[in-house]
Design a protein around this motif. Structure first.
Motif, PDB file in Angstrom:
ATOM      1  N   GLU A 257      -3.571   9.272  32.461  1.00 39.10           N
ATOM      2  CA  GLU A 257      -3.155   8.062  31.767  1.00 39.10           C
ATOM      3  C   GLU A 257      -4.362   7.171  31.469  1.00 39.10           C
ATOM      4  OE1 GLU A 257      -0.130   6.181  34.077  1.00 39.10           O
ATOM      5  OE2 GLU A 257       1.216   7.913  33.998  1.00 39.10           O
TER       6      GLU A 257
ATOM      7  N   VAL B 249      -7.088  10.150  23.025  1.00 41.33           N
ATOM      8  CA  VAL B 249      -6.744  11.420  22.390  1.00 41.33           C
ATOM      9  C   VAL B 249      -6.853  11.236  20.885  1.00 41.33           C
ATOM     10  CG1 VAL B 249      -4.296  10.801  22.538  1.00 41.33           C
ATOM     11  CG2 VAL B 249      -4.933  13.161  22.071  1.00 41.33           C
TER      12      VAL B 249
ATOM     13  N   GLY C 246      -5.218   7.848  19.629  1.00 36.89           N
ATOM     14  CA  GLY C 246      -4.176   7.400  20.541  1.00 36.89           C
ATOM     15  C   GLY C 246      -4.696   7.263  21.957  1.00 36.89           C
TER      16      GLY C 246
ATOM     17  N   ILE D  56      -3.263   7.938  26.060  1.00 33.21           N
ATOM     18  CA  ILE D  56      -2.208   8.498  26.896  1.00 33.21           C
ATOM     19  C   ILE D  56      -1.633   7.387  27.784  1.00 33.21           C
ATOM     20  CG2 ILE D  56      -1.640  10.191  28.688  1.00 33.21           C
ATOM     21  CD1 ILE D  56      -3.999  11.864  27.646  1.00 33.21           C
TER      22      ILE D  56
ATOM     23  N   GLN E 271       1.977  10.465  31.744  1.00 31.66           N
ATOM     24  CA  GLN E 271       1.730  11.900  31.901  1.00 31.66           C
ATOM     25  C   GLN E 271       2.869  12.544  32.681  1.00 31.66           C
ATOM     26  OE1 GLN E 271      -1.142  12.965  34.811  1.00 31.66           O
ATOM     27  NE2 GLN E 271      -1.772  14.848  33.770  1.00 31.66           N
TER      28      GLN E 271
ATOM     29  N   ILE F 213       2.100   9.188  24.172  1.00 28.89           N
ATOM     30  CA  ILE F 213       0.848   8.701  23.581  1.00 28.89           C
ATOM     31  C   ILE F 213       1.125   7.532  22.646  1.00 28.89           C
ATOM     32  CG2 ILE F 213      -1.090   9.312  22.076  1.00 28.89           C
ATOM     33  CD1 ILE F 213      -0.798  12.194  23.106  1.00 28.89           C
TER      34      ILE F 213
END
Length: 271
Positions: free
Chosen positions: A32, A36, A45, A47, A50, A57
């Motif tokens: 987290e 990404v 993005g 995270i 998870q 995301i």
């Protein structure tokens, strides 16, 4: 398959938009708060949550009008410590088909010399035809850091080449570093007498829209320093091929002939 977000009658999202990821190992190796990127950085993005089989995301950057994310686009996790080892069962199945039907295979995400060893061990089982070629795609920070060892391992076979996957490299190494990184890869490959392929977005505007940009014209001229250039598909691909040929002919007299073969690599792992 991916899908758009679902909303109720009042416009509230009841189910967020989603896409799939073909690498199941990813879900356990990211965390987290890590960034990404999708489609060579066009969509950024973070995270936020998870789980063993999914990631939530939050998209923090894209074009004002949005970006369409098509199938089979790359996903990058530049802030995550990913550990992929060996060829997957699907890789081995695909490799058997490639050996039977092609002259060369491209290997993505080569991050260490063991990846080359694993590939060669699998190829020996398949008994490829004489002259079967291998292209190693360097597209991560780890692959760049360990490039010297990767090349030494790759030089045990022939023919072999290196693809500079600049789209992924720019995300992994940082936009401010990609110029230096691609030059250092060229220098190392030249020292090892291994041909290199200059890839990602070469004359992209021309190939897809019919009009080149000034920036990509300069980029195409820089590609003269490599052994091979990869163009992407598009309705104007023939025009792109003709223009690239003209640029290379015009730039041939200016090609660097006496460049140093091994400039100091600032961030690569030379141990």
């Amino acid at each position: 398959p991916g899908g758009a977000a679902l909303k109720d009658a009042e416009g509230n999202i009841t189910s967020p938009a989603h896409i799939s990821c073909t690498s199941a190992e990813i879900f356990e190796q990211v965390g987290e708060g890590e960034p990404v990127f999708f489609d060579d950085g066009k969509i950024e993005g973070v995270i936020r949550k998870q789980a063993p089989d999914e990631l939530l995301i939050e998209i923090v950057h894209t074009r004002k009008v949005g970006n369409k994310l098509r199938a089979d686009k790359g996903i990058n996790f530049p802030g995550s410590k990913l550990n992929f080892s060996g060829l997957t069962a699907k890789d081995k199945k695909d490799l058997a088909f490639v050996v039977e039907n092609a002259d060369i295979v491209n290997v993505s995400f080569v991050n260490r010399k063991q990846d080359v060893r694993d590939l060669m061990a699998e190829l020996q089982k398949l008994n490829p035809p004489k002259g079967f070629g291998i292209i190693l795609k360097i597209e991560t920070q780890s692959g760049f850091n360990k490039l010297a060892k990767i090349l030494l391992e790759a030089m045990k076979t022939y023919p072999v080449g290196v693809m500079i996957a600049r789209g992924d490299l720019a995300i992994e190494c940082g936009w401010d570093n990609i110029g230096r990184v691609q030059r250092e890869i060229l220098s190392l490959c030249r020292a090892a007498h291994i041909p290199e392929i200059w890839a990602t977005q070469v004359l992209e505007n021309l190939s897809k829209q019919g009009i080149p940009s000034r920036a990509e014209m300069t980029d195409a001229a820089m590609a003269q320093r490599t052994d091979c250039v990869m163009l992407n598909k598009g309705p104007y691909i023939l025009q792109a091929i003709r223009l690239l040929s003209t640029i290379f002919k015009d730039m041939e007299l200016y090609q660097e002939k006496n460049a140093r073969l091994w400039p100091a690599m600032e961030r690569a792992d030379n141990h």
